[in-house]
Structures are given as structure tokens and as C-alpha cells.
Design an enzyme around this catalytic site. Structure first.
Site, mmCIF file in Angstrom:
data_model
loop_
_atom_site.group_PDB
_atom_site.id
_atom_site.type_symbol
_atom_site.label_atom_id
_atom_site.label_comp_id
_atom_site.label_asym_id
_atom_site.label_seq_id
_atom_site.Cartn_x
_atom_site.Cartn_y
_atom_site.Cartn_z
ATOM 1 N N SER A 175 0.809 -1.220 0.000
ATOM 2 C CA SER A 175 0.000 0.000 0.000
ATOM 3 C C SER A 175 0.839 1.265 0.000
ATOM 4 C CB SER A 175 -0.928 0.009 1.218
ATOM 5 O OG SER A 175 -1.800 -1.095 1.190
ATOM 6 N N HIS B 7 11.016 45.989 24.163
ATOM 7 C CA HIS B 7 10.070 45.667 25.253
ATOM 8 C C HIS B 7 8.751 46.414 25.070
ATOM 9 C CE1 HIS B 7 13.780 44.228 27.178
ATOM 10 N NE2 HIS B 7 14.278 45.412 26.885
ATOM 11 N N GLN C 288 8.557 -0.165 5.844
ATOM 12 C CA GLN C 288 7.419 -0.176 4.929
ATOM 13 C C GLN C 288 7.127 1.216 4.391
ATOM 14 O OE1 GLN C 288 2.971 -0.940 5.923
ATOM 15 N NE2 GLN C 288 3.805 -2.964 5.433
ATOM 16 N N SER D 6 -16.413 46.648 12.942
ATOM 17 C CA SER D 6 -17.086 46.144 14.135
ATOM 18 C C SER D 6 -18.585 46.235 13.939
ATOM 19 C CB SER D 6 -16.666 46.957 15.367
ATOM 20 O OG SER D 6 -17.520 46.681 16.461
ATOM 21 N N SER E 78 -1.463 6.844 10.333
ATOM 22 C CA SER E 78 -2.277 7.049 9.137
ATOM 23 C C SER E 78 -3.324 8.147 9.298
ATOM 24 C CB SER E 78 -2.966 5.740 8.740
ATOM 25 O OG SER E 78 -3.767 5.926 7.605
#
Length: 485
Positions: free
Chosen positions: A113, A160, A242, A290, A335
Site C-alpha cells: 500500500s 520591550h 514499509q 465592528s 495514518s
């Protein structure tokens, strides 16, 4: 089912907002079922064609039958087969075989597969990077134009998020560009490092193919080379289990997540600048900021980028953990999450780049607001220059420092306690002690004299680093970004 019923059914079912609302049609097509299963069929054709070229009894008629049915995918039949077999690849093998009866016996011959699954993923990754790279280049190009245009415009710098030394609008933008240039190089590197998983069999040993070719190792090697070449890859993993190494998924999502961090930083800066009313993203004539506050001009594009970039950044942990728990030659718990994580990473990256390009094509700068903020802070920053000028005029540094300190504290009290303007320069003009430099105060307060080499740095950076990086993309830089929503 009538068209309106189909539409109603779609609206009644969950769809990923990345696909239905944000990502480009081109990226959505790449990760579509149509493209995925079509690529499976093309890989089966590549395999059969290469096997025939190396002497297996496969006919031209069988190959032609397969090739002519690559796009004729019966998804309903495939779904029924998968429900019956509980195996997606075998469901599509059966479905393909139904429309290729003459080739049915040689479809998927010797393969497992992951031959179609993993190799297809790698092909899609490659093609997805090929969509993202020009997008990123366009963003860099637009921001570069912006940086050069405003290379000399002084602006208040922040560390900062507190007022610091002056920089320029263009220099700040060059910091954004530098991050994106690193991303461009990283995406290109990972894209070019992608290798084909190849034809390896069930545990990566190629035993099934060695059996097909009656122990001929050279033919098995040649088979893999041919299939990789037909799929557009020059390199193949020499060893796999695999699957291809799941670290590849981490590398892919890692650079996409890093891009997400860059976009988030840039768009956060833009949002902060919008709040300061110094720079705004595009705001359309009929756009509503808004639902309650009609005056608002919310930076919705930059906010969208930050929102989706944050999602993109979180995805990196998924393939990292998956790579760490692949047992021996492979386990299937990679998977389901890969179906979600990998596609979402590319769709999110596609969305934030398209949106950021749209922003960068319409950034609006308000120099008067920037100038006002500089005037508010510059007197404090100019104190060192004033002290040095007084010393040159014959003054004593310590006496001057003390005078400046007292006047600065008084001016700061007006700003902080009374909400007034910074009147330090007015106080200095009114103090006879500073009379030797009164005539030079304006030049001492010229904002451009506080930006150092910012403008020169922008020009050098663009010429030496940015422009060479954009050369490969020069023919695709003129495409504009469009937002549907």
C-alpha cells in the site's frame, strides 16, 4: 439528487474551513481526493510500464487501458469497496480493475500500500512546495518595495514595546523580510531534499520484486530507478521500512511552522502599528470593522494571519511524535493523523502567504502620526546630543548632565501626571544656561540624525541578499493576491 439538495447536503455537513473558506483553489486541488487517487493510478501505470520495460509479461494493450482510465474514478464504488474490505488502497485497486479488466491482473503487482500512499504524499509535498515558494517570493518582493520606499522615513523604535532609539519604517520592514528570506531558503531546501520512497515492498526489502525478476538484483534496482524517474524524482531512499522515514513529515511541517512563526511576528507588528495609527493594512470602502462600533478599522487580515499561523505552528508536534513511535518497520497509528496534519499544514501556509501578500500590496503609512510620536519622545533621546554640544561650546559635562536631568524630570511629570506634551525643549530654550546652543537645537533634533545607518542597511541588504534570492522567481512576481473573504 437535485442541485439544491446537493448544496443543502453540503451545508449540513462539516467541511474544513481551511478548504471551504481560506486556502487557494490550487492548493485545495492538490490535496483533493481526485488528485490523490489519480496519482495512485498514475503510479500504478508507472510501475507496470517499468516492469514491462524490464521484461515482465505486460502488454501495450494493458498499459493503454490503465492510462486511459486514470481520471475515470468511480468514488461511489470505491467507498463501497472500502467499507467491505476495510482497506482504502485495496478498495481502489478493485475499483481501478473494474474499469481495466484486461490489466486487472497486473495492477499493483509486487507492491504494498505504501507504494502508492507514501509516494503520492511525496509527490504532493513537492507540488505543494512549488505553489508556496512563488507565493513567498511575491510577499518578499512586495515588502522589499515597501522597505526601499520608506528606507529613510524615521520612526520610533521599540524594545520591550517601550520607546527606544529611532529606526526607519523601511529598516523595520527589512527585519520582516530577513525572516521570510530564511523561510524561502528553508522551504526550497526541504523541497529539494525530498526523495522518492520507491518500490520497496512490505518491509522495505524488495523481496516481492526480487521474486518477480527471478533473483535479478540489477533489474530490481533498475525498476526503482525507472519508476522514480517517471514520477519526477532523481533520488530515492536507499533503505526504508514499509514507509519512507516519518522524520520527513517532521522536516516538512517544521519549515512550514517556522514560516508560520515569521508571519505571526510580522502581522503582530502590523496589528500593533495599526493600534498606534502609524501603519494600516488595506481597508476597503464598504468594509465593517465592528458590528457595534462603526468607527473601528480592525486589522482583520493581520488577525487572520496570526490566527492561522498559530494553528500552523502547533501542527509541528504531530509529525514529531509520530516519527518517535514508529515501531520497527512501521505501525499504522500514523495514518489517520497524517491525513489531517499534513494537508492542514500546507493549506494553512498557503492561506497566510496569500493573505500576507494582500496586506503587503496595500500597506498604508501615516507619516504625520509617526512624526508626532517622534516629537513626543525625541527630546528625551536627544539629551546626550545636547550634552555633547554644550561640552563643545565650553560647558562642563557634569553640570550640564544635572541641568538636563532636572529639566527631563519636570517634563516627564507634565507628560505622565498632567497628560501634557513633552516640553523639555521649551524648558531648555528658556534656560539661559543652554544659550550657547539655542541656535543649534533644531539641527540637534533632526530625526534623521538619530537613525544611524538604517537606510544604508536596507539598501545593502536588498541588493546583496534579497534580490539574488528572488532571481529564480522573477517571472512569477507580478501575480496579485486576492481575498474572497
Amino acid at each position: 439528487m437535485a442541485a439544491e439538495d446537493v448544496g443543502a447536503a453540503a451545508e449540513a455537513s462539516y467541511r474544513s474551513p481551511l478548504a471551504s473558506r481560506y486556502a487557494s483553489p490550487a492548493m485545495c486541488r492538490l490535496f483533493s481526493d481526485q488528485n490523490k487517487f489519480r496519482t495512485w493510478r498514475k503510479l500504478w501505470c508507472c510501475l507496470a510500464e517499468a516492469q514491462k520495460e524490464l521484461g515482465l509479461p505486460i502488454t501495450d494493450e494493458q498499459l493503454e487501458e490503465m492510462k486511459s482510465n486514470v481520471d475515470k474514478i468511480d468514488f461511489k464504488t470505491a467507498a463501497k469497496e472500502e467499507k467491505r474490505l476495510r482497506h482504502d488502497v485495496m478498495a481502489h485497486v478493485h475499483t481501478f480493475a473494474l474499469c481495466c479488466p484486461k490489466a486487472a491482473s497486473i495492477i499493483h503487482l509486487g507492491a504494498t500500500s505504501c507504494f502508492v500512499g507514501d509516494n503520492t504524499d511525496l509527490i504532493i509535498f513537492r507540488d505543494a512546495f512549488d505553489l508556496l515558494l512563488p507565493q513567498l517570493a511575491r510577499v518578499i518582493s512586495r515588502l522589499t518595495d515597501f522597505a526601499l520606499k520608506y528606507a529613510q522615513l524615521p520612526t520610533l523604535g521599540f524594545t520591550h514595546f517601550q520607546p527606544a532609539q529611532l529606526t526607519t519604517v523601511g529598516k523595520r520592514c527589512s527585519l520582516w523580510i530577513q525572516d521570510l528570506c530564511m523561510d524561502l531558503e528553508n522551504l526550497k531546501r526541504v523541497r529539494d531534499d525530498l526523495r522518492f520512497r520507491g518500490v520497496k515492498g512490505t518491509t522495505g526489502t524488495q523481496a516481492s520484486f526480487l521474486q518477480l525478476f527471478e533473483g535479478d538484483h540489477q533489474k530490481v534496482e533498475e525498476l526503482e530507478r525507472k519508476v522514480a524517474e517517471k514520477a519526477g524524482f532523481k533520488r530515492v531512499f536507499l533503505v526504508t521500512g514499509q514507509t519512507y522515514p516519518r522524520k520527513v513529515d517532521f522536516e516538512v511541517v517544521s519549515v512550514l511552522s517556522s514560516l508560520g512563526a515569521s508571519v505571526h511576528k510580522i502581522c503582530t507588528d502590523i496589528r500593533l502599528l495599526a493600534s498606534l495609527k502609524e501603519i494600516e493594512e488595506p481597508f476597503e470602502k464598504n468594509q465593517i470593522g465592528s458590528s457595534a462600533m462603526a468607527y473601528k478599522r480592525n486589522p482583520m487580515r493581520a488577525e487572520r494571519c496570526c490566527s492561522l499561523a498559530r494553528h500552523l505552528m502547533t501542527l509541528v508536534m504531530n509529525p514529531l511524535q509520530t516519527a518517535s513511535v514508529q515501531w520497527f518497520e512501521r505501525t499504522l497509528d500514523d495514518s489517520a493523523n497524517r491525513r489531517i496534519c499534513l494537508s492542514e499544514a500546507f493549506l494553512a501556509a498557503d492561506t497566510v502567504l496569500n493573505t500576507l501578500q494582500n496586506i503587503s500590496e496595500g500597506l498604508v503609512v501615516y507619516p504625520k502620526v509617526i512624526e508626532r510620536r517622534i516629537r513626543h519622545e525625541l527630546p528625551f533621546m536627544a539629551t546626550e546630543n545636547i550634552i555633547m554640544a554644550m561640552v563643545k561650546a565650553g560647558g562642563n559635562r557634569q553640570d550640564c548632565h544635572e541641568k538636563i536631568r532636572v529639566l527631563s524630570q519636570e517634563a516627564a511629570a507634565v507628560v505622565k501626571q498632567e497628560g501634557g506634551d513633552n516640553d523639555l525643549i521649551v524648558r531648555i530654550r528658556s534656560d539661559p544656561y543652554f544659550s550657547p546652543i539655542h541656535a543649534h537645537l533644531e539641527s540637534l533634533l533632526d530625526p534623521s540624525s538619530f537613525t544611524g545607518r538604517a537606510a544604508q542597511q536596507v539598501v545593502t541588504f536588498v541588493k546583496e541578499e534579497v534580490e539574488p534570492l528572488l532571481v529564480p522567481y522573477k517571472d512569477v512576481l507580478n501575480v496579485e493576491a486576492k481575498l474572497e473573504l
